[in-house]
Design a protein around this motif. Structure first.
Motif, PDB file in Angstrom:
ATOM      1  N   ILE A   8     -61.683  78.675  32.365  1.00 37.51           N
ATOM      2  CA  ILE A   8     -62.578  77.650  32.919  1.00 37.51           C
ATOM      3  C   ILE A   8     -63.150  76.824  31.765  1.00 37.51           C
ATOM      4  CG2 ILE A   8     -64.767  77.252  34.114  1.00 37.51           C
ATOM      5  CD1 ILE A   8     -64.200  79.727  35.762  1.00 37.51           C
ATOM      6  N   ALA A  27     -62.614  72.707  30.869  1.00 40.29           N
ATOM      7  CA  ALA A  27     -63.787  71.861  30.704  1.00 40.29           C
ATOM      8  C   ALA A  27     -63.778  71.197  29.328  1.00 40.29           C
ATOM      9  CB  ALA A  27     -65.052  72.691  30.881  1.00 40.29           C
ATOM     10  N   THR A  28     -63.369  71.958  28.300  1.00 41.93           N
ATOM     11  CA  THR A  28     -63.301  71.390  26.948  1.00 41.93           C
ATOM     12  C   THR A  28     -62.318  70.232  26.913  1.00 41.93           C
ATOM     13  OG1 THR A  28     -63.717  73.596  26.070  1.00 41.93           O
ATOM     14  CG2 THR A  28     -62.960  71.939  24.517  1.00 41.93           C
ATOM     15  N   ILE A  56     -61.425  68.256  29.384  1.00 39.50           N
ATOM     16  CA  ILE A  56     -62.031  67.091  30.029  1.00 39.50           C
ATOM     17  C   ILE A  56     -63.093  66.478  29.115  1.00 39.50           C
ATOM     18  CG2 ILE A  56     -63.358  66.303  32.031  1.00 39.50           C
ATOM     19  CD1 ILE A  56     -62.115  68.729  33.543  1.00 39.50           C
ATOM     20  N   GLY A  57     -63.890  67.365  28.499  1.00 42.02           N
ATOM     21  CA  GLY A  57     -64.971  66.908  27.634  1.00 42.02           C
ATOM     22  C   GLY A  57     -64.471  66.079  26.467  1.00 42.02           C
ATOM     23  N   ALA A 103     -68.492  76.311  32.290  1.00 47.10           N
ATOM     24  CA  ALA A 103     -67.865  74.999  32.428  1.00 47.10           C
ATOM     25  C   ALA A 103     -68.672  73.926  31.701  1.00 47.10           C
ATOM     26  CB  ALA A 103     -67.718  74.645  33.905  1.00 47.10           C
ATOM     27  N   ILE A 104     -70.008  73.955  31.876  1.00 47.05           N
ATOM     28  CA  ILE A 104     -70.853  72.941  31.223  1.00 47.05           C
ATOM     29  C   ILE A 104     -70.760  73.080  29.701  1.00 47.05           C
ATOM     30  CG2 ILE A 104     -73.193  72.041  30.978  1.00 47.05           C
ATOM     31  CD1 ILE A 104     -73.820  73.208  33.713  1.00 47.05           C
ATOM     32  N   PHE A 149     -67.532  71.765  28.463  1.00 49.08           N
ATOM     33  CA  PHE A 149     -67.498  70.303  28.453  1.00 49.08           C
ATOM     34  C   PHE A 149     -68.142  69.764  27.182  1.00 49.08           C
ATOM     35  CE2 PHE A 149     -69.317  66.139  29.265  1.00 49.08           C
ATOM     36  CZ  PHE A 149     -68.240  65.454  29.807  1.00 49.08           C
TER      37      PHE A 149
END
Length: 491
Positions: free
Chosen positions: A328, A332-333, A335-336, A383-384, A387
């Protein structure tokens, strides 16, 4: 002839084969190290060592490649991308297979941490360099695709390693993954060199001097330096002149003189190098950035390693779930990286403040980890955090903004050194906190405060009120990826 063919090649054609091969190479090399969080609970069960000790494995594998990145890029400059990738394939695969037979954690620290870590560093340097050589206008896109290889690798490998452990046990899993890593050698086959590497040029120059046929003095592309030699190039080339003196005049006396001269030249280059390092660190904003990156990687890297264990030791979940927390985080990374990369290109957004903001957010997330008592909450926080960990893609951009393009390679090397140092220290520190208090709470409060402190320092020291030299506040017009040594903006 070489010049004409290489200009046609740029931006497409075989370049896309290079992108595919480089993506695959990063995928194979970084898959296991990036999802080491899945292996970590297994190692704890198997070797029954403290969490601090076991954590060295995961932190070294990420840190060593970064700290050695200047050496790795020198290797690529000297020998070319293909031999380096081939060699690193042997290193990564060998390290993983050796780890299957590890009798204790100390052995793992060597076989998995150091051997695999260095192999990954070499792959990283080689793939980025060769991609930069083949692309010009679309370099940003190409590098973006290649570097997502690490995150995609982490995502797929996390699940794969899980399944393999269930089916074949820990040692079987490591053996199979090591065997897969041997495909790095296949990837190296695609990396057709555009520019001849330094080592080859040196040999050629020496040969031409010996056979006194001066039909073509030097290959044409060696004599046209578009830019003055950078310090690094000075360090790895002994001038052909000195070589010729050594080869022609065999009288020991003169040869000795020539060697002394060469050594003196090297010394000069080194002292110049140290001087420019010193100058770069004189810049207040740069120094703040280095400290911030150190604190960020010290605090925000450990969760990648520990998050599975946090879930298990908190009793939130029995086994690692179908989609592990690690993967997960990896998505996220991914996308970030892209999102932050797009954001920083917007005219009115200040890169340094954006970075400080990502640190602030990550620090707050870290403080929330001990409070969450549900698995879903942990998934969301992971996830945060993932990101905002994508802010690695901002480093070269900000460095360019602070020190300018001409000194980017060097400044970036220093930055990566600080980052790697933080990554190496982070997990063992968190592990020791656990061994000391038998819970992760204090550890995560510590890392959260570290990251917040870093954000605060960076924000304070880069405020415009320090009336530093009238800096180029406008964004560098050159896309920041336009230097081949964008080595290690780590996934």
């Amino acid at each position: 002839s070489t010049m004409t063919s290489s200009t046609k090649v740029l931006d497409g054609g075989w370049g896309w084969a290079i992108v595919a091969a480089s993506f695959m190479a990063q995928f194979l090399a970084y898959g296991s190290p990036q999802s080491v969080g899945v292996l970590y609970p297994e190692w704890l069960h198997t070797y029954q060592e403290g969490k601090g000790m076991t954590a060295w494995v995961g932190s070294l594998v990420a840190g060593v490649g970064l700290i050695a990145s200047p050496i790795c890029s020198a290797c690529v400059d000297n020998f070319g991308a293909r031999p380096v990738t081939l060699f690193s394939g042997v290193m990564v695969a060998g390290g993983l297979m050796l780890s299957a037979f590890a009798p204790n954690v100390q052995f793992l620290i060597f076989s998995y941490g150091i051997v695999v870590g260095l192999g990954c560093g070499l792959v990283y340097a080689a793939t980025l360099t060769i991609t930069c050589q083949y692309f010009d206008k679309r370099r940003g896109l190409a590098l973006g695709i290649v570097t997502t290889g690490t995150s995609v690798g982490a995502f797929i490998y996390a699940t794969a390693q899980n399944e393999l452990i269930v089916l074949y046990g820990l040692d079987g899993c490591l053996l199979i993954i090591g065997a897969m890593a041997l495909n790095l050698m296949a990837c190296s086959g695609f990396m057709r060199p555009l520019n001849m590497p330094g080592y080859y040029l040196k040999q050629k120059a020496a040969l031409e001097r010996n056979t006194e046929e001066q039909l073509f003095v030097k290959p044409p592309f060696a004599t046209t330096p578009e830019k003055p030699l950078t310090v690094k190039e000075l360090l790895i080339t002994i001038d052909a002149k000195d070589l010729s003196i050594q080869t022609e005049k065999k009288e020991g006396h003169l040869a000795g003189l020539a060697i002394v001269k060469a050594i003196k030249k090297k010394q000069k280059a080194y002292s110049k190098y140290m001087q420019s390092l010193y100058e770069i660190l004189q810049d207040q904003e740069m120094l703040a950035f280095c400290i911030a990156i150190f604190l960020f990687s010290l605090g925000a890297f450990p969760p990648v390693l520990f998050v599975e264990d946090v879930a298990q030791s908190g009793g939130l979940i029995e086994e690692v779930s179908v989609i592990p927390l690690v993967s997960i985080g990896a998505i996220a990374t991914c996308i970030g990286k892209l999102a932050l990369g797009i954001l920083v290109d917007i005219k009115w957004i200040n890169g340094v403040y954006l970075y400080a903001f990502t640190m602030l957010a990550a620090g707050l997330v870290l403080l929330f980890i001990p409070i969450t008592k549900s698995y879903v909450g942990l998934q969301i926080l992971t996830a945060i955090l993932g990101f905002f960990s994508g802010n690695w893609s901002l480093t070269s951009y900000i460095t360019t903004k602070i020190v300018g393009l001409d000194r980017l390679t060097q400044a970036h090397g220093i930055l990566m050194f600080f980052g790697g140092f933080g990554i190496m220290l982070g997990p063992p520190v968190v592990g020791w906190f656990f061994d000391w208090t038998q819970s992760y709470d204090l550890a995560f409060y510590f890392s959260g405060i570290c990251v917040l402190l870093g954000a605060f320092i960076l924000f304070l020291l880069s405020l415009p009120c320090w009336n530093r030299r009238p800096s180029e506040n406008d964004k560098p017009e050159v896309q920041y990826t336009s230097t081949c040594d964008k080595v290690a903006s780590v996934a």
